[in-house]
Design an enzyme around this catalytic site. Structure first.
Site, PDB file in Angstrom:
ATOM      1  N   GLY A 111       0.818  -1.213   0.000  1.00 38.85           N
ATOM      2  CA  GLY A 111       0.000   0.000   0.000  1.00 38.85           C
ATOM      3  C   GLY A 111       0.841   1.247   0.000  1.00 38.85           C
ATOM      4  O   GLY A 111       2.038   1.208  -0.281  1.00 38.85           O
TER       5      GLY A 111
ATOM      6  N   THR B  32       1.369 -12.550  13.631  1.00 39.14           N
ATOM      7  CA  THR B  32       1.890 -13.195  12.421  1.00 39.14           C
ATOM      8  C   THR B  32       1.925 -14.694  12.630  1.00 39.14           C
ATOM      9  O   THR B  32       2.314 -15.166  13.708  1.00 39.14           O
ATOM     10  CB  THR B  32       3.293 -12.716  11.989  1.00 39.14           C
TER      11      THR B  32
ATOM     12  N   ASP C 135       3.958 -16.445  11.298  1.00 39.81           N
ATOM     13  CA  ASP C 135       5.381 -16.816  11.217  1.00 39.81           C
ATOM     14  C   ASP C 135       6.069 -16.897  12.584  1.00 39.81           C
ATOM     15  O   ASP C 135       7.121 -17.511  12.710  1.00 39.81           O
ATOM     16  CB  ASP C 135       6.153 -15.788  10.366  1.00 39.81           C
TER      17      ASP C 135
ATOM     18  N   ARG D 203       6.390 -43.303  -1.201  1.00 35.83           N
ATOM     19  CA  ARG D 203       6.833 -42.080  -1.872  1.00 35.83           C
ATOM     20  C   ARG D 203       7.573 -41.139  -0.915  1.00 35.83           C
ATOM     21  O   ARG D 203       7.484 -41.286   0.304  1.00 35.83           O
ATOM     22  CB  ARG D 203       5.615 -41.299  -2.383  1.00 35.83           C
TER      23      ARG D 203
ATOM     24  N   GLY E  75       6.350 -19.054   6.434  1.00 36.80           N
ATOM     25  CA  GLY E  75       7.280 -18.702   7.507  1.00 36.80           C
ATOM     26  C   GLY E  75       8.364 -17.773   7.023  1.00 36.80           C
ATOM     27  O   GLY E  75       9.320 -17.488   7.743  1.00 36.80           O
TER      28      GLY E  75
ATOM     29  N   GLU F 200       9.150 -22.133   3.274  1.00 40.26           N
ATOM     30  CA  GLU F 200       9.258 -21.480   1.956  1.00 40.26           C
ATOM     31  C   GLU F 200      10.588 -20.743   1.750  1.00 40.26           C
ATOM     32  O   GLU F 200      11.039 -20.563   0.628  1.00 40.26           O
ATOM     33  CB  GLU F 200       8.092 -20.515   1.748  1.00 40.26           C
TER      34      GLU F 200
ATOM     35  N   HIS G 185      -1.940 -20.408   1.820  1.00 40.00           N
ATOM     36  CA  HIS G 185      -2.817 -19.570   2.651  1.00 40.00           C
ATOM     37  C   HIS G 185      -3.814 -20.360   3.487  1.00 40.00           C
ATOM     38  O   HIS G 185      -4.512 -19.774   4.320  1.00 40.00           O
ATOM     39  CB  HIS G 185      -3.515 -18.534   1.773  1.00 40.00           C
ATOM     40  N   LEU G 186      -3.859 -21.693   3.292  1.00 45.05           N
ATOM     41  CA  LEU G 186      -4.697 -22.494   4.195  1.00 45.05           C
ATOM     42  C   LEU G 186      -4.205 -22.334   5.634  1.00 45.05           C
ATOM     43  O   LEU G 186      -4.972 -22.480   6.583  1.00 45.05           O
ATOM     44  CB  LEU G 186      -4.632 -23.976   3.809  1.00 45.05           C
TER      45      LEU G 186
HETATM   46  O1  F6P Z   1       4.017 -13.079   6.982  1.00 46.54           O
HETATM   47  C1  F6P Z   1       2.945 -13.916   6.821  1.00 46.54           C
HETATM   48  C2  F6P Z   1       3.002 -14.641   5.500  1.00 46.54           C
HETATM   49  O2  F6P Z   1       1.941 -15.556   5.508  1.00 46.54           O
HETATM   50  C3  F6P Z   1       4.342 -15.306   5.194  1.00 46.54           C
HETATM   51  O3  F6P Z   1       4.510 -16.508   5.872  1.00 46.54           O
HETATM   52  C4  F6P Z   1       4.253 -15.414   3.695  1.00 46.54           C
HETATM   53  O4  F6P Z   1       5.528 -15.439   3.107  1.00 46.54           O
HETATM   54  C5  F6P Z   1       3.534 -14.161   3.294  1.00 46.54           C
HETATM   55  O5  F6P Z   1       2.806 -13.743   4.419  1.00 46.54           O
HETATM   56  C6  F6P Z   1       2.606 -14.355   2.119  1.00 46.54           C
HETATM   57  O6  F6P Z   1       2.001 -13.163   1.814  1.00 46.54           O
HETATM   58  P1  F6P Z   1       0.828 -12.986   0.722  1.00 46.54           P
HETATM   59  O7  F6P Z   1      -0.452 -12.972   1.481  1.00 46.54           O
HETATM   60  O8  F6P Z   1       1.138 -11.674   0.089  1.00 46.54           O
HETATM   61  O9  F6P Z   1       0.895 -14.140  -0.238  1.00 46.54           O
END
Ligand code: F6P
Length: 365
Positions: A77, A137, A139, A174, A182, A234, A283-284
């Site tokens: 933003g 967060t 994270d 597998r 994170g 990630e 995002h789950l």
């Molecule tokens: O900081 C929270 C977080 O979910 C991170 O773990 C992730 O890298 C990032 O946000 C993803 O952000 P967006 O919602 O922009 O995909």
């Protein structure tokens, strides 16, 4: 005492945001007789067409189990931009927002967010607006607080995913790879890996080697376990390489990580000849209802934040330390991110029970 305070949620959503809003509003009205308004879409609601909503004890009823944030949020933003890897706060926009706060008779702010949002909050505080931050967060990477709300729910979700991957991995012999969020820290991967019985945990704090990962997969095969579960943060990276990005960001948005899980899948198939699959949990981990712990922590943070404001505190963030909510300077909270200690107890425990971090010299497998 302030007559009216404003609440803002910023950054990525996290389960428990609504619990904070509910507790903050109820405490402000019941305990201190303050009026409350919500500023919608993070700080963006304070510029252009103002987006302000009245909050009452009634309007925040029933919010505890609700995911997301009723106020809306933004993680990009007008209030900050990224120039040469540095965050810049545009002076003019912040001053306009402050003028609008004065016109709206909003005397103080409760700002609920992660490091980026709290850094903007700090800019308001520096310009004389009373502010208390609430750490949010999934994270769990905010310094100065042992826990952020949202994290425990994210771990529950990642653990359930690992449990489910386990049975399909074992049935098919597998290698299953679960990529979790994170950003630059491995808290979700480490906690979910321990709770969900991962065989390999890859985190940004411990760069991995494929040689070591493959050794672990083969040593499991030898002992009769022909499947392997890998959880990868990630932001995890191979020794000597950099993280993998989905998008390198532009001036208004931070870079977005993603893709390491699939790259591990390809390499593991190539090096072991075993079938591998990758699941990106994405995002789950952030959506849906908060668990009981995050509802409780969010509620305590919300009430404590308003009490701090009412007691004249500003430029502070509520934080959990030794099981109690305390106030710490915002500047301290945003100075550094909190990473997983590589020689810490949890990493040691994971290694002791046979989990590999695929470090180049991992030792006993
Ligand atoms: O900081 C929270 C977080 O979910 C991170 O773990 C992730 O890298 C990032 O946000 C993803 O952000 P967006 O919602 O922009 O995909």
């Amino acid at each position: 005492m302030y007559k009216q305070i404003g609440l803002i949620t910023g950054g990525g959503d996290a389960p428990g945001l609504n619990a904070v809003i509910r507790a903050a509003v109820r405490t402000a009205i019941r305990e201190f007789g303050m009026k409350c308004v919500g500023i919608e879409d993070s700080f963006e609601g304070l510029i252009g067409d103002l987006k302000i909503v009245k909050l009452t004890t009634k309007s925040v009823g029933g919010l505890l189990p609700r995911g997301g944030t009723i106020l809306g949020t933004r993680n990009r933003g007008s209030f900050c931009s990224f120039v040469d890897g540095k965050t810049v706060f545009p002076e003019g926009i912040i001053n306009t927002a402050i003028e609008n706060l004065r016109k709206l008779e909003i005397e103080a702010l409760v700002v609920i967010g992660g490091d980026g949002t709290l850094a903007i909050a700090q800019e308001f505080h520096r310009r004389g607006i009373p502010v208390i931050g609430v750490p949010k967060t999934i994270d769990n990477d905010l310094a100065a607080t042992e826990l952020t709300f949202g994290f425990m729910t994210a771990i529950d979700i990642a653990t359930e995913a690992l449990d489910r991957l386990h049975t399909t991995a074992a049935s098919h012999d597998r290698v299953m790879i679960l990529e979790v969020m994170g950003r630059n820290t491995g808290w979700i991967a480490l906690h979910a890996g321990l709770a969900g019985s991962a065989d390999v945990i890859l985190i940004p704090e411990i760069p991995f080697s494929y040689e070591s990962m493959v050794q672990k997969i083969f040593s499991r095969e030898k002992s009769g376990s022909r499947f392997t579960n890998i959880v990868v943060a990630e932001g995890a990276l191979e020794v000597g390489k950099s993280e993998i990005y989905q998008d390198h960001g532009d001036g208004s948005a931070a870079p977005r990580l993603g893709g390491v899980g699939d790259s591990v899948r390809q390499k593991v198939e190539e090096l072991t000849g075993k079938e591998a699959r990758c699941v990106v949990l994405g995002h789950l981990q952030r959506g849906g209802s908060p668990n009981a712990f995050d509802r409780m922590l969010g509620t305590n943070f919300g009430a404590c934040a308003v009490r701090a404001l009412a007691n004249g505190q500003t430029g502070k963030m509520v934080a959990l330390q030794a099981g109690t909510v305390v106030n710490v300077p915002l500047s301290e909270a945003i100075a550094n991110i909190k990473t997983v200690p590589v020689d810490g107890q949890l990493v040691r425990t994971a290694r002791d029970i046979g989990i590999s971090f695929a470090a180049p010299k991992e030792g006993k497998l």
